[in-house]
Write an enzyme that holds these catalytic residues in place. Structure first.
Site, PDB file in Angstrom:
ATOM      1  N   GLU A   1     -10.962   0.209  -4.165  1.00  0.00           N
ATOM      2  CA  GLU A   1     -10.314   0.713  -2.944  1.00  0.00           C
ATOM      3  C   GLU A   1      -9.045   1.460  -3.326  1.00  0.00           C
ATOM      4  OE1 GLU A   1     -10.155  -3.011  -0.925  1.00  0.00           O
ATOM      5  OE2 GLU A   1      -8.709  -3.840  -2.308  1.00  0.00           O
TER       6      GLU A   1
ATOM      7  N   ASP B   1       0.825  -1.211   0.000  1.00  0.00           N
ATOM      8  CA  ASP B   1       0.000   0.000   0.000  1.00  0.00           C
ATOM      9  C   ASP B   1       0.856   1.257   0.000  1.00  0.00           C
ATOM     10  OD1 ASP B   1      -1.937  -1.732   2.487  1.00  0.00           O
ATOM     11  OD2 ASP B   1      -2.076  -1.866   0.306  1.00  0.00           O
TER      12      ASP B   1
HETATM   13  C1  6LW Z   1      -5.773  -2.164   2.204  1.00  0.00           C
HETATM   14  C2  6LW Z   1      -6.738  -2.340   1.064  1.00  0.00           C
HETATM   15  C3  6LW Z   1      -6.599  -3.792   0.778  1.00  0.00           C
HETATM   16  O1  6LW Z   1      -6.200  -1.198   3.094  1.00  0.00           O
HETATM   17  O2  6LW Z   1      -5.948  -4.432   1.767  1.00  0.00           O
HETATM   18  O3  6LW Z   1      -7.080  -5.696  -0.342  1.00  0.00           O
HETATM   19  C4  6LW Z   1      -5.784  -3.527   2.842  1.00  0.00           C
HETATM   20  N1  6LW Z   1      -7.045  -4.355  -0.234  1.00  0.00           N
HETATM   21  O4  6LW Z   1      -6.406  -1.531  -0.046  1.00  0.00           O
HETATM   22  C5  6LW Z   1      -4.525  -3.831   3.588  1.00  0.00           C
HETATM   23  O5  6LW Z   1      -3.416  -3.826   2.722  1.00  0.00           O
END
Ligand code: 6LW
Length: 504
Positions: free
Chosen positions: A179, A23
């Site tokens: 996301e 991330d």
């Molecule tokens: C992060 C989100 C995700 O906040 O995993 O699978 C979480 N997507 O973007 C943790 O890396």
């Protein structure tokens, strides 16, 4: 808008930040780049890196390095805690917004120096969702965008939000989990970059644009602009990206990816790592250049940072910023003051199968590497481990004249071997060797050799275990392997710790 990064002729190793550093969020101030990553159940949290060339990164600290900033309950789950941050620079300050899923939810800290200290957190009770992003428009309004993708206006100084959250975009039709949103004003447009497909093999990056920061957004006709889904590319799970423009006008993307090893389907053990890719603009849409294990080198002088020495002698009062503990690190449980030149870990009555064991470790960052430590357990019990979480770890533990190798794989826990060991200091070793295998489903990604060093320095291997069971494909979760020193009972003293890469 057209700006093509004229790249050099040599190449660089990707990932540019190996080991579990997922991330990534990046910003630039003048000639300096800064980058932050997720950290989950580890304390301190949100590792911060600096670079002058996008290629060489040096950890300069952790944004959340005080209990008042980072509340991780001792019983909170692994891969909980600190999810994805966004790091930005605005009005002369660094701003970092992040989600603590185990307590407090979304919070925001600021600093004038990214190496710290960072402020006490401003809690954001009106920001609902993970992966919060910050962007400011021309009149100073701060827009906070979260996974989903929705948005709310925010006062970043007080944490107050204004009005209801508005849905901005659900990502591409059929793709799940929009996301990792990041909002940018670039040229005549506001761009909304997202990840979708979930952070496993279907992960990808998509983008949309609008004339105003709150939309409406039109998707890029070429979405996803980056994905390796459905390929046998050596870098998988590519997604969760952030964009940055270099001083020469070229554009670059940092993103997470994994490097599965072994037979099909491949097992990744280093977690989701930070990769770099070039970006060009065609008809006001970004086009991501080739992402490979060797990426083109940017066209400016490379500026490598300091090399981390193999050995840490624990000679200073403060541990280096790459050392992490589980959920907290009370000074009385982890000190170099009790025995100068040694790191003393005081047990809390928990083992590696628990969430509250006294543990100090560092991420595995190479596919093959050797870890050694000299310890003196005295009347206590402790040792060296390679862990993914409480249910997936291999350990070598010393206690009152005996050394034991243990394996914990899911619900199974076993003593693999035990043998007498003379009282007094002893050197423990864990050696990980990556297995170069083509589609041999019987073979995991690496072998984990565990043992002690004899007084003459020779290595007495006590066990050789399959690394498959310490992979994310087996254990799940969002982190990667961490090598660490631990104390199960009493106080255990560690004289030094070696981390020696054995591959590129
Ligand atoms: C992060 C989100 C995700 O906040 O995993 O699978 C979480 N997507 O973007 C943790 O890396």
């Amino acid at each position: 808008m057209s700006s093509r990064p004229e790249t050099g002729t040599t190449t660089i190793n990707n990932p540019v930040i190996p080991g579990f550093h997922p991330d990534p969020s990046i910003c630039r101030v003048g000639e300096d780049y800064y980058l932050a990553c997720s950290s989950f159940e580890y304390f301190p949290g949100v590792p911060l890196f600096h670079s002058r060339d996008l290629v060489h990164w040096t950890q300069i600290g952790n944004a959340l390095d005080r209990p008042g900033q980072l509340r991780l309950p001792p019983d909170s789950r692994s891969s909980g805690g600190i999810y994805a941050p966004t790091l930005r620079h605005h009005e002369g300050r660094f701003w970092l917004i992040v989600t603590n899923v185990s307590a407090d939810g979304n919070l925001l800290v600021t600093a004038t120096d990214p190496a710290g200290p960072w402020s006490d957190p401003v809690l954001l009770p009106g920001v609902h969702g993970i992966d919060p992003d910050l962007a400011w428009d021309e009149d100073g309004t701060c827009w906070c965008t979260v996974a989903g993708v929705s948005q709310v206006r925010l006062d970043p100084y007080t944490g107050e939000t204004f009005g209801p959250a508005r849905k901005l975009w659900s990502g591409m039709p059929g793709a799940k989990a929009p996301e990792a949103p990041h909002l940018y004003r670039i040229g005549d447009y506001w761009y909304l970059l997202i990840a979708e497909g979930g952070t496993e093999r279907c992960h990808g990056v998509s983008i949309a644009r609008a004339r105003t920061p709150d939309g409406p957004f039109e998707p890029c006709p070429d979405n996803p602009i980056l994905t390796h889904r459905g390929t046998d590319h050596p870098i998988q799970n590519t997604g969760h990206a952030d964009l940055v423009q270099a001083p020469d006008g070229s554009w670059w993307m940092v993103l997470l990816g994994v490097r599965p090893g072994g037979g099909t389907p491949g097992w990744h053990v280093l977690g989701r790592e930070t990769f770099l890719a070039p970006v060009t603009w065609v008809e006001d849409w970004p086009v991501v250049g080739e992402l490979s294990l060797e990426a083109p080198v940017p066209p400016w002088p490379l500026q490598p940072g300091p090399i981390t020495p193999v050995r840490d002698e624990f000679d200073s009062n403060e541990l280096a910023p790459h050392w992490v503990s589980l959920r907290h690190r009370p000074a009385e449980d982890c000190t170099t003051k009790e025995r100068p030149g040694w790191l003393t870990l005081r047990a809390r009555g928990a083992s590696l199968d628990d969430t509250d064991v006294t543990f100090v470790g560092r991420r595995q960052q190479h596919q093959s590497c050797r870890v050694r430590t000299l310890l003196d357990v005295g009347e206590g019990r402790g040792g060296l481990a390679v862990r993914l979480d409480e249910q997936h770890h291999y350990d070598i533990e010393v206690a009152s004249g005996e050394v034991q190798v243990r394996a914990r794989i899911g619900p199974l826990s076993t003593v693999v071997v035990s043998r007498p060991v003379p009282p007094g200091p002893v050197v423990l070793r864990i050696e990980v060797i990556a297995v170069e295998t083509l589609n041999d489903a019987r073979t995991g990604p690496d072998t984990v050799s565990i043992g002690v060093e004899e007084p003459d320095g020779s290595f007495a291997e006590l066990a050789s275990l399959d690394g498959k069971y310490l992979s994310t494909e087996v254990a799940g979760g969002f982190t990667g392997r961490v090598f660490g020193m631990f104390a199960s009972t009493g106080s255990v003293h560690f004289d030094w710790f070696d981390y020696e890469p054995l591959d590129r």
